[in-house]
Write a protein that holds these residues in place. Structure first.
Motif, mmCIF file in Angstrom:
data_model
loop_
_atom_site.group_PDB
_atom_site.id
_atom_site.type_symbol
_atom_site.label_atom_id
_atom_site.label_comp_id
_atom_site.label_asym_id
_atom_site.label_seq_id
_atom_site.Cartn_x
_atom_site.Cartn_y
_atom_site.Cartn_z
ATOM 1 N N ILE A 145 0.879 -1.175 0.000
ATOM 2 C CA ILE A 145 0.000 0.000 0.000
ATOM 3 C C ILE A 145 0.912 1.220 0.000
ATOM 4 N N SER A 146 1.191 1.735 -1.216
ATOM 5 C CA SER A 146 2.214 2.777 -1.424
ATOM 6 C C SER A 146 3.542 2.340 -0.825
ATOM 7 N N ASP A 147 3.845 1.087 -0.898
ATOM 8 C CA ASP A 147 5.081 0.501 -0.384
ATOM 9 C C ASP A 147 5.528 -0.631 -1.317
ATOM 10 N N PRO A 148 6.813 -1.049 -1.210
ATOM 11 C CA PRO A 148 7.316 -2.100 -2.110
ATOM 12 C C PRO A 148 6.644 -3.453 -1.898
ATOM 13 N N GLY A 149 6.845 -4.335 -2.859
ATOM 14 C CA GLY A 149 6.376 -5.713 -2.724
ATOM 15 C C GLY A 149 5.603 -6.223 -3.929
ATOM 16 N N PHE A 150 5.147 -5.299 -4.799
ATOM 17 C CA PHE A 150 4.268 -5.736 -5.896
ATOM 18 C C PHE A 150 4.953 -6.773 -6.800
ATOM 19 N N ARG A 151 6.213 -6.496 -7.170
ATOM 20 C CA ARG A 151 6.885 -7.423 -8.113
ATOM 21 C C ARG A 151 7.028 -8.805 -7.503
ATOM 22 N N LEU A 152 7.399 -8.836 -6.224
ATOM 23 C CA LEU A 152 7.547 -10.123 -5.541
ATOM 24 C C LEU A 152 6.209 -10.851 -5.491
ATOM 25 N N ALA A 190 -2.202 -2.640 10.736
ATOM 26 C CA ALA A 190 -2.310 -1.195 10.526
ATOM 27 C C ALA A 190 -2.180 -0.817 9.057
ATOM 28 N N CYS A 191 -2.970 0.158 8.663
ATOM 29 C CA CYS A 191 -2.860 0.786 7.346
ATOM 30 C C CYS A 191 -3.375 2.209 7.530
ATOM 31 N N ALA A 192 -2.521 3.193 7.221
ATOM 32 C CA ALA A 192 -2.882 4.588 7.515
ATOM 33 C C ALA A 192 -4.166 4.995 6.793
ATOM 34 N N ALA A 193 -4.350 4.531 5.546
ATOM 35 C CA ALA A 193 -5.535 4.937 4.774
ATOM 36 C C ALA A 193 -6.811 4.455 5.461
ATOM 37 N N VAL A 194 -6.813 3.196 5.868
ATOM 38 C CA VAL A 194 -8.020 2.625 6.482
ATOM 39 C C VAL A 194 -8.235 3.224 7.876
ATOM 40 N N ALA A 195 -7.154 3.411 8.617
ATOM 41 C CA ALA A 195 -7.285 4.017 9.952
ATOM 42 C C ALA A 195 -7.879 5.421 9.821
ATOM 43 N N ALA A 196 -7.380 6.187 8.843
ATOM 44 C CA ALA A 196 -7.875 7.561 8.661
ATOM 45 C C ALA A 196 -9.348 7.534 8.259
ATOM 46 N N LEU A 197 -9.695 6.666 7.323
ATOM 47 C CA LEU A 197 -11.090 6.601 6.862
ATOM 48 C C LEU A 197 -12.022 6.195 8.001
ATOM 49 N N SER A 198 -11.544 5.280 8.830
ATOM 50 C CA SER A 198 -12.410 4.768 9.899
ATOM 51 C C SER A 198 -12.730 5.846 10.926
ATOM 52 N N ALA A 199 -11.881 6.872 11.021
ATOM 53 C CA ALA A 199 -12.095 7.901 12.045
ATOM 54 C C ALA A 199 -12.512 9.249 11.462
ATOM 55 N N ALA A 200 -12.495 9.368 10.126
ATOM 56 C CA ALA A 200 -12.691 10.690 9.513
ATOM 57 C C ALA A 200 -14.110 11.223 9.672
ATOM 58 N N GLY A 201 -15.077 10.338 9.611
ATOM 59 C CA GLY A 201 -16.459 10.820 9.641
ATOM 60 C C GLY A 201 -16.938 11.259 8.267
#
Ligand code: SAM
Length: 286
Positions: A95-102, A119-130
């Motif tokens: 998630i905006s981090d390496p690993g896709f090729r592997l 943890a994933c910042a995008a999901v954590a933010a969405l879950s609390a954003a309202g």
């Protein structure tokens, strides 16, 4: 550790904390402690995390600059029956981090891939954003250069889904400026900063209000942040998409002002709105 029952080893995709070490799951600890190898974005960073959990592991680096070369090496280990855990510096790998090729190579080779969620910042933010969370679009990082960045934002202007962006702290203010230009100052948005850390803050308001706040409050631009923008209501999205479609055709042969006049008559949009959009679209194509 050979995995019984299959010739191939297993590849574990392991989420790690985005700030609060308490967010490392018990299952992640257990797997990191028993795999043959941990492939890490930064071996020193992950080494410290493992050390804090009393885990000793063999580490290998896998980051955006060496992933192409490392992926076949790791795939061979998996084919030899070894187990590998993939981690990034923080949050969920890929998630905006390496690993896709592997992951792509392992999936094609029929290796068993097991996600260990966390943890994933995008999901954590969405879950609390309202903000509406029934439909959302993860947009990752915007292009760094102004032109492509504005073009990407313009392409999202009529999207009815909540939009989630990652952003570097030094670009937060200019992103808010570009978002205000593309989406309008009234659009509801949230800046979720330093999630799970000591200075965790969620700033809620319209894009215009958040931009003002960023200009006045230096703290807002410190640390890591996720930017979330509400989508446009469905009917407005359809109207905007239609106006964009009509303007795209008209701007091929007419100057901005005439294209805006004709588009306003054809779609029923106000002349001002058609003119603003036509101007933006023509600037992007200069
Ligand atoms: N893979 C990670 C994940 O699952 O969230 C994201 C890695 S990406 C390279 C880093 C970006 O994630 C940061 O620039 C920021 O936008 C966001 N981020 C990471 N940790 C964060 C936190 N604690 N609070 C807010 N945003 C964070």
């Amino acid at each position: 550790m050979k995995t019984s029952g299959s010739a191939n080893g297993e590849l574990f995709v392991v989420a790690t904390p985005i700030g609060n070490l308490g967010d490392l799951t018990p299952r992640a600890r257990e797997v990191l402690g028993r795999v043959d190898l941990v492939a890490a974005e930064d071996t020193r960073h992950t080494g410290r995390l493992l050390q804090s959990c009393g885990i000793q592991a063999r580490l290998m680096s896998l980051h955006e600059h060496n992933e192409e070369a490392r992926a076949p090496e790791l795939l061979q280990l998996l084919r030899d029956g070894r187990s590998v855990a993939l981690v990034s510096d923080a949050g969920t790998p890929l998630i905006s981090d390496p690993g896709f090729r592997l992951l792509q190579a392992a999936a094609q080779a029929g290796v068993t891939i097991r996600p260990l969620p966390g943890a994933c910042a995008a999901v954590a933010a969405l879950s609390a954003a309202g903000l509406p969370s029934d439909r959302f679009s993860f947009e990752g990082f915007l292009p760094a250069k102004g032109g492509p960045r504005r073009a990407r934002l313009q392409s999202l202007a009529a999207d009815p889904r909540t939009l989630i962006f990652y952003e570097a702290p030094h670009r937060l203010q200019s992103s808010l400026e570009d978002m205000q230009a593309a989406f309008g100052a009234e659009r509801p948005a949230v800046v979720a900063r330093e999630l799970t850390k000591a200075f965790e803050t969620l700033y809620r308001g319209s894009l215009g209000e958040l931009l003002l706040r960023a200009q006045e409050d230096a703290d807002m631009q410190r640390g890591e942040a996720v930017l979330l923008v509400a989508g446009v209501p469905e009917q407005a999205a359809d109207d905007e998409a239609e106006l964009t479609r009509v303007l795209t055709i008209l701007l091929e042969s007419l100057p901005v002002s005439q294209a805006a006049d004709a588009a306003a008559k054809l779609t029923g949009a106000s002349r001002n709105r058609a003119y603003r959009l036509a101007l933006q679209m023509s600037r992007q194509h200069q």
